[in-house]
Write a protein that holds these residues in place. Structure first.
Motif, PDB file in Angstrom:
ATOM      1  N   LEU A   8       0.843  -1.194   0.000  1.00  0.00           N
ATOM      2  CA  LEU A   8       0.000   0.000   0.000  1.00  0.00           C
ATOM      3  C   LEU A   8       0.880   1.246   0.000  1.00  0.00           C
ATOM      4  O   LEU A   8       1.124   1.879   1.017  1.00  0.00           O
ATOM      5  CB  LEU A   8      -0.942  -0.023   1.198  1.00  0.00           C
ATOM      6  N   ALA A   9       1.354   1.557  -1.191  1.00  0.00           N
ATOM      7  CA  ALA A   9       2.191   2.732  -1.433  1.00  0.00           C
ATOM      8  C   ALA A   9       1.637   3.446  -2.661  1.00  0.00           C
ATOM      9  O   ALA A   9       0.964   2.824  -3.492  1.00  0.00           O
ATOM     10  CB  ALA A   9       3.644   2.313  -1.659  1.00  0.00           C
ATOM     11  N   PRO A  10       1.894   4.743  -2.805  1.00  0.00           N
ATOM     12  CA  PRO A  10       1.307   5.492  -3.926  1.00  0.00           C
ATOM     13  C   PRO A  10       1.552   4.866  -5.292  1.00  0.00           C
ATOM     14  O   PRO A  10       0.658   4.870  -6.149  1.00  0.00           O
ATOM     15  CB  PRO A  10       1.981   6.868  -3.800  1.00  0.00           C
ATOM     16  N   ARG A  11       2.745   4.301  -5.507  1.00  0.00           N
ATOM     17  CA  ARG A  11       3.070   3.743  -6.825  1.00  0.00           C
ATOM     18  C   ARG A  11       2.140   2.606  -7.218  1.00  0.00           C
ATOM     19  O   ARG A  11       1.861   2.392  -8.400  1.00  0.00           O
ATOM     20  CB  ARG A  11       4.524   3.275  -6.834  1.00  0.00           C
ATOM     21  N   LYS A  12       1.643   1.863  -6.233  1.00  0.00           N
ATOM     22  CA  LYS A  12       0.764   0.726  -6.523  1.00  0.00           C
ATOM     23  C   LYS A  12      -0.693   1.152  -6.729  1.00  0.00           C
ATOM     24  O   LYS A  12      -1.512   0.364  -7.156  1.00  0.00           O
ATOM     25  CB  LYS A  12       0.857  -0.299  -5.403  1.00  0.00           C
ATOM     26  N   ARG A  13      -1.028   2.393  -6.339  1.00  0.00           N
ATOM     27  CA  ARG A  13      -2.317   3.024  -6.661  1.00  0.00           C
ATOM     28  C   ARG A  13      -3.505   2.341  -5.975  1.00  0.00           C
ATOM     29  O   ARG A  13      -4.544   2.079  -6.601  1.00  0.00           O
ATOM     30  CB  ARG A  13      -2.523   3.075  -8.176  1.00  0.00           C
ATOM     31  N   ALA A  14      -3.371   2.091  -4.681  1.00  0.00           N
ATOM     32  CA  ALA A  14      -4.472   1.487  -3.937  1.00  0.00           C
ATOM     33  C   ALA A  14      -5.650   2.447  -3.794  1.00  0.00           C
ATOM     34  O   ALA A  14      -6.817   2.025  -3.862  1.00  0.00           O
ATOM     35  CB  ALA A  14      -3.993   1.028  -2.562  1.00  0.00           C
ATOM     36  N   PHE A  45      -8.833 -11.018  -9.698  1.00  0.00           N
ATOM     37  CA  PHE A  45      -7.711 -10.258  -9.133  1.00  0.00           C
ATOM     38  C   PHE A  45      -7.649  -8.905  -9.835  1.00  0.00           C
ATOM     39  O   PHE A  45      -7.686  -8.840 -11.078  1.00  0.00           O
ATOM     40  CB  PHE A  45      -6.400 -11.013  -9.333  1.00  0.00           C
ATOM     41  N   LEU A  46      -7.531  -7.835  -9.060  1.00  0.00           N
ATOM     42  CA  LEU A  46      -7.437  -6.484  -9.606  1.00  0.00           C
ATOM     43  C   LEU A  46      -6.025  -5.936  -9.434  1.00  0.00           C
ATOM     44  O   LEU A  46      -5.468  -5.978  -8.338  1.00  0.00           O
ATOM     45  CB  LEU A  46      -8.428  -5.557  -8.899  1.00  0.00           C
ATOM     46  N   ALA A  47      -5.451  -5.411 -10.529  1.00  0.00           N
ATOM     47  CA  ALA A  47      -4.096  -4.848 -10.504  1.00  0.00           C
ATOM     48  C   ALA A  47      -4.154  -3.432 -11.059  1.00  0.00           C
ATOM     49  O   ALA A  47      -4.106  -3.239 -12.276  1.00  0.00           O
ATOM     50  CB  ALA A  47      -3.144  -5.715 -11.328  1.00  0.00           C
TER      51      ALA A  47
END
Length: 390
Positions: free
Chosen positions: A212-218, A285-287
């Motif tokens: 859960l970091a900005p780059r992964k866009r949660a 699964f959502l990416a």
């Protein structure tokens, strides 16, 4: 063969590059190679400054220093890397790099100075920095070095080729396909059972696993889910978000503000076995990440039989074909639309999950070990050619 892996980060840190380098090294050691890992990451007990651990048959050199925020660097890293390589003299040095990898880049420089064969694998996307890195490579002469260059996917390799202007191979991430194989009675079985119903048969269960970091866009993921929920009947979907990180509080706040407390469950960081069990209860699964060089979590889900929804421009497209293994989208609006589509078209969802349960991707460790071995041979050939040209 004596193989040295160089990586800024390594276990006990958790993440894609850490698990991949560890698994690759362990499998090479099990195959009879003499394998060492040089890393700036401290050990579980704070081991640093040259302490060597033996982990799964691999000698792990902890060359980091105790610094604020546990940064994986050491002001003395060049000297420590040089001493370790000089004492052991590996047959090949395999450097694992990201956009910011000071330890790995120092290691590559030291290995080249010692006239050792070097292979570099990029585990990242270089979008947005290709031009600057190309200029840097030309000014420093790195684009003329005798290095076997590779990346973890075709998409990532294209960026590296744009920097160095030369051939870039693919050494993909690997997976124990048997360990992640579908199990009877899993969520995908229910998707097949519900195939004849349009929007009925209970909620479609989505899962997203990420740091859960900005780059992964949660946070944008939660917003996309909210957009989908607004178009659906109540109770049509459930989402489990697996992972921890600095954006956890922001994600939790967005879930609450958007009224999704009954839809989204934040499960925190889970062990591998717990993640595997969670996939047994899921359908999709959502990416949401835009800069995903490979997507090991998505691969795990696809092998487990889940449909995968991901960005078309990421490395996930190397093992997910649109409408065959999942849905590929161009933006967050497309992500929301894909969620709605898979809920309303249970036949499509069932066809995708049935295919993923029956057909494995060619990303087992045998392929990865062969690809790495080919790069080691290429690195040695490039070094010999350079020596003959002097």
């Amino acid at each position: 063969m004596r193989i040295a892996h160089l990586s800024d980060t390594y276990l006990p840190r958790t993440g894609g590059i850490e698990s991949q380098v560890s698994d690759l090294a362990a499998r090479q050691a099990a195959a009879g190679h003499d394998v060492h890992v040089l890393t700036a990451t401290l050990g579980a007990g704070g081991e640093r400054g040259g302490v060597v651990d033996i982990e799964r048959g691999v000698a792990v050199h902890r060359l980091g220093a105790r610094l604020p925020f546990e940064l994986p660097v050491n002001p003395a890293e060049s000297r420590l890397i040089a001493a370790a390589l000089r004492a052991w003299r590996p047959d090949v040095v395999h450097v694992h790099a990201g956009v910011l990898s000071p330890f790995a880049y120092d290691g590559a420089r030291v290995a080249l100075a010692q006239d050792l064969p070097v292979a570099i694998t990029w585990h990242c996307m270089l979008d947005g920095v290709v031009g600057a890195l190309r200029v840097g490579a030309r000014l420093t002469g790195w684009n003329r070095r005798a290095i076997a260059l590779s990346a973890v996917s075709d998409v990532a390799a294209a960026g590296v080729a744009g920097v160095f202007g030369t051939h870039v191979a693919v050494v993909p991430n690997g997976l124990d396909l048997d360990a992640w194989a579908p199990r009877p009675g899993s969520g995908a079985d229910q998707a097949v059972a519900d195939a004849g119903s349009a929007g009925s048969g209970g909620p479609v269960r989505f899962v997203a696993t990420m740091r859960l970091a900005p780059r992964k866009r949660a946070v944008p993921l939660i917003e996309a889910v909210a957009t989908a929920v607004a178009q659906l009947e109540p109770g049509a979907l459930r989402l489990d978000v697996i992972g921890g990180g600095p954006a956890l509080a922001r994600v939790a706040d967005r879930v609450s503000r958007l009224g999704l407390d009954d839809v989204v469950r934040l499960r925190g960081r889970l062990a591998r076995g717990e993640v595997r069990a969670a996939y047994d209860e899921a359908d999709v699964f959502l990416a949401p990440a835009e800069l995903e060089s490979f997507g090991i979590a998505a691969l795990e889900a696809r092998v487990a039989g889940l449909a995968v929804v991901a960005r078309r421009s990421t490395g996930i497209s190397s093992f997910v074909e649109d409408r065959t293994n999942g849905l590929l989208v161009d933006d967050d609006e497309g992500l929301s639309a894909a969620i709605v589509r898979l809920i309303r078209d249970r036949k499509l969802l069932a066809d995708i999950t049935a295919h993923n349960r029956a057909v494995r991707p060619d990303l087992g460790w045998d392929r990865v070990l062969a690809a790495a071995g080919a790069e080691y041979a290429r690195a040695r050939s490039l070094r010999i050619a350079l020596q003959n040209s002097r």
